[in-house]
Design a protein around this motif. Structure first.
Motif, PDB file in Angstrom:
ATOM      1  N   ALA A 171       1.343  -1.172   0.027  1.00  0.00           N
ATOM      2  CA  ALA A 171       0.427   0.120  -0.177  1.00  0.00           C
ATOM      3  C   ALA A 171       0.624   1.308  -0.387  1.00  0.00           C
ATOM      4  O   ALA A 171       0.623   2.530  -0.759  1.00  0.00           O
ATOM      5  N   ILE A 172       2.040   1.698   0.791  1.00  0.00           N
ATOM      6  CA  ILE A 172       2.742   2.423   0.558  1.00  0.00           C
ATOM      7  C   ILE A 172       4.278   2.500  -0.186  1.00  0.00           C
ATOM      8  O   ILE A 172       4.436   3.827  -0.679  1.00  0.00           O
ATOM      9  N   CYS A 173       3.911   1.289  -1.433  1.00  0.00           N
ATOM     10  CA  CYS A 173       4.936   1.590  -2.243  1.00  0.00           C
ATOM     11  C   CYS A 173       4.972   2.808  -2.736  1.00  0.00           C
ATOM     12  O   CYS A 173       5.793   3.438  -3.585  1.00  0.00           O
ATOM     13  N   ASP A 174       3.747   2.493  -3.587  1.00  0.00           N
ATOM     14  CA  ASP A 174       3.247   3.689  -4.007  1.00  0.00           C
ATOM     15  C   ASP A 174       2.445   4.930  -3.911  1.00  0.00           C
ATOM     16  O   ASP A 174       1.934   6.480  -4.655  1.00  0.00           O
ATOM     17  N   GLY A 175       2.742   5.341  -2.589  1.00  0.00           N
ATOM     18  CA  GLY A 175       2.083   6.262  -1.776  1.00  0.00           C
ATOM     19  C   GLY A 175       1.829   7.511  -2.234  1.00  0.00           C
ATOM     20  O   GLY A 175       1.177   8.464  -2.078  1.00  0.00           O
ATOM     21  N   ASN A 176       2.892   8.077  -2.860  1.00  0.00           N
ATOM     22  CA  ASN A 176       3.315   9.315  -3.136  1.00  0.00           C
ATOM     23  C   ASN A 176       2.136   9.518  -4.786  1.00  0.00           C
ATOM     24  O   ASN A 176       1.937  11.247  -5.269  1.00  0.00           O
ATOM     25  N   LEU A 177       1.942   8.594  -4.823  1.00  0.00           N
ATOM     26  CA  LEU A 177       1.527   8.375  -6.355  1.00  0.00           C
ATOM     27  C   LEU A 177      -0.395   8.862  -6.073  1.00  0.00           C
ATOM     28  O   LEU A 177      -1.002   8.417  -7.408  1.00  0.00           O
ATOM     29  N   TYR A 178      -0.789   8.339  -5.091  1.00  0.00           N
ATOM     30  CA  TYR A 178      -2.561   8.162  -4.880  1.00  0.00           C
ATOM     31  C   TYR A 178      -3.032   9.418  -5.028  1.00  0.00           C
ATOM     32  O   TYR A 178      -4.059   8.907  -5.354  1.00  0.00           O
ATOM     33  N   LYS A 179      -2.462  10.766  -4.785  1.00  0.00           N
ATOM     34  CA  LYS A 179      -3.568  11.742  -4.771  1.00  0.00           C
ATOM     35  C   LYS A 179      -4.765  11.900  -6.073  1.00  0.00           C
ATOM     36  O   LYS A 179      -3.852  12.034  -7.147  1.00  0.00           O
ATOM     37  N   ASP A 180      -6.042  12.422  -5.810  1.00  0.00           N
ATOM     38  CA  ASP A 180      -6.860  12.171  -6.513  1.00  0.00           C
ATOM     39  C   ASP A 180      -6.684  11.427  -7.563  1.00  0.00           C
ATOM     40  O   ASP A 180      -6.964  11.158  -8.635  1.00  0.00           O
ATOM     41  N   LYS A 181      -6.307  10.346  -6.908  1.00  0.00           N
ATOM     42  CA  LYS A 181      -6.712   9.055  -7.791  1.00  0.00           C
ATOM     43  C   LYS A 181      -7.629   8.117  -7.553  1.00  0.00           C
ATOM     44  O   LYS A 181      -8.272   8.009  -6.221  1.00  0.00           O
ATOM     45  N   ASP A 182      -8.129   6.957  -8.719  1.00  0.00           N
ATOM     46  CA  ASP A 182      -8.820   5.675  -7.528  1.00  0.00           C
ATOM     47  C   ASP A 182      -7.890   4.630  -7.554  1.00  0.00           C
ATOM     48  O   ASP A 182      -7.371   4.184  -8.828  1.00  0.00           O
ATOM     49  N   VAL A 183      -8.015   3.653  -6.096  1.00  0.00           N
ATOM     50  CA  VAL A 183      -7.699   3.438  -6.211  1.00  0.00           C
ATOM     51  C   VAL A 183      -8.730   1.872  -5.898  1.00  0.00           C
ATOM     52  O   VAL A 183      -9.932   2.377  -5.138  1.00  0.00           O
ATOM     53  N   VAL A 184      -8.245   0.963  -6.145  1.00  0.00           N
ATOM     54  CA  VAL A 184      -9.828  -0.403  -5.501  1.00  0.00           C
ATOM     55  C   VAL A 184      -8.636  -1.095  -4.680  1.00  0.00           C
ATOM     56  O   VAL A 184      -6.456  -1.733  -5.275  1.00  0.00           O
ATOM     57  N   VAL A 185      -9.352  -1.975  -3.733  1.00  0.00           N
ATOM     58  CA  VAL A 185      -7.825  -2.671  -2.682  1.00  0.00           C
ATOM     59  C   VAL A 185      -8.750  -4.089  -2.849  1.00  0.00           C
ATOM     60  O   VAL A 185      -9.949  -4.471  -2.552  1.00  0.00           O
ATOM     61  N   VAL A 186      -8.277  -5.128  -2.410  1.00  0.00           N
ATOM     62  CA  VAL A 186      -8.612  -6.064  -2.804  1.00  0.00           C
ATOM     63  C   VAL A 186      -8.253  -6.716  -1.913  1.00  0.00           C
ATOM     64  O   VAL A 186      -7.207  -7.365  -1.106  1.00  0.00           O
ATOM     65  N   GLY A 187      -9.438  -7.398  -1.010  1.00  0.00           N
ATOM     66  CA  GLY A 187      -9.185  -8.098   0.131  1.00  0.00           C
ATOM     67  C   GLY A 187     -10.609  -7.751   1.462  1.00  0.00           C
ATOM     68  O   GLY A 187     -10.864  -7.237   0.932  1.00  0.00           O
ATOM     69  N   GLY A 188      -9.821  -9.091   2.477  1.00  0.00           N
ATOM     70  CA  GLY A 188     -10.888  -8.358   3.176  1.00  0.00           C
ATOM     71  C   GLY A 188     -10.331  -8.909   4.796  1.00  0.00           C
ATOM     72  O   GLY A 188     -11.396  -8.897   5.953  1.00  0.00           O
ATOM     73  N   GLY A 189      -9.133  -8.770   4.922  1.00  0.00           N
ATOM     74  CA  GLY A 189      -8.352  -8.333   6.586  1.00  0.00           C
ATOM     75  C   GLY A 189      -7.693  -7.419   6.480  1.00  0.00           C
ATOM     76  O   GLY A 189      -8.121  -5.991   6.368  1.00  0.00           O
ATOM     77  N   ASN A 190      -7.431  -7.143   7.836  1.00  0.00           N
ATOM     78  CA  ASN A 190      -6.394  -5.834   8.259  1.00  0.00           C
ATOM     79  C   ASN A 190      -5.608  -5.168   7.430  1.00  0.00           C
ATOM     80  O   ASN A 190      -5.679  -3.759   7.294  1.00  0.00           O
TER      81      ASN A 190
END
Length: 216
Positions: A24-43
């Motif tokens: 999650a944090i590897c591309d963190g500097n690129l997330y601003k104003d972007k659409d992000v989809v996360v796959v999974g149901g754990g912590n």
């Protein structure tokens, strides 16, 4: 250690680093104003989604193939994710990943047999991990379960099926947090100490040390 578990979708490996991520944090500097989809149901999925929100993503959606009651994440983690603006799609799966000139631009999500196309700049795969297998493949006598996790004893704690070889942490699938991993390591260390003491005792007995006669 562990390796990320892949979904096995076409384009998944091709787009690694160009929209597909297991961290999650590897591309963190690129997330601003972007659409992000996360796959999974754990912590891990909850953490990834909340991280993306805090780093300025315009839309964050968690896609999970089971129901809210089946997720392994703490309900408090889920509640906080919802409060921060994360959307959830239950009983849903990503079935296709599309790209434009080698960069991810949309995903196809299937829910109850119906498919929809969603714009996505990043897909974070938080579907768990599998144990790294190098130590098992290069060391004989260490048995694993059907998922590849090392089998260990309770007494002495942490000893594998190979006498004198111990394992703990992620490779035995016990800890899920740093705190639990530290506690597990402490217990394994205690198990190792017990084993060493037992070996020393047996050696002393086998060497036939001086027999102490009862005092008269």
């Amino acid at each position: 250690g562990r390796r990320p578990r892949e979904l096995g979708l076409p384009n998944e490996k091709k787009l690694l680093g160009n929209g597909v991520s297991y961290c999650a944090i590897c591309d963190g500097n690129l997330y601003k104003d972007k659409d992000v989809v996360v796959v999974g149901g754990g912590n891990t999925a909850m953490d990834a989604a909340r991280t993306a929100v805090r780093l300025g993503a315009s839309h964050v959606e968690v896609v999970y193939h089971r129901t809210i009651n089946d997720m392994s994440a703490l309900r408090s983690e889920y509640d906080e994710a919802v409060e921060e603006g994360v959307k959830f799609s239950w009983e849903s799966s990503i079935v296709e990943i599309h790209d434009e000139n080698g960069t991810l631009n949309e995903v196809v999500i299937e829910s109850n047999g119906e498919r929809r196309v969603e714009k996505a700049d990043f897909v974070i795969m938080a579907v768990g991990s599998a144990p790294a297998s190098r130590i098992v493949s290069t060391t004989t006598g260490i048995d694993v379960d059907d998922r590849g996790y090392v089998l260990t004893r309770e007494k002495p704690y942490g000893m594998t099926t190979r006498k004198g070889v111990f394992a703990g942490g992620d490779v035995v699938n016990r800890p899920s947090t740093v705190v639990l991993a530290m506690r597990d390591a402490k217990q394994v260390a205690e198990g190792m100490a017990q084993y060493v003491d037992a070996v020393k005792l047996l050696e002393a007995i086998n060497m036939g040390g001086e027999i102490k006669k009862p005092e008269e």
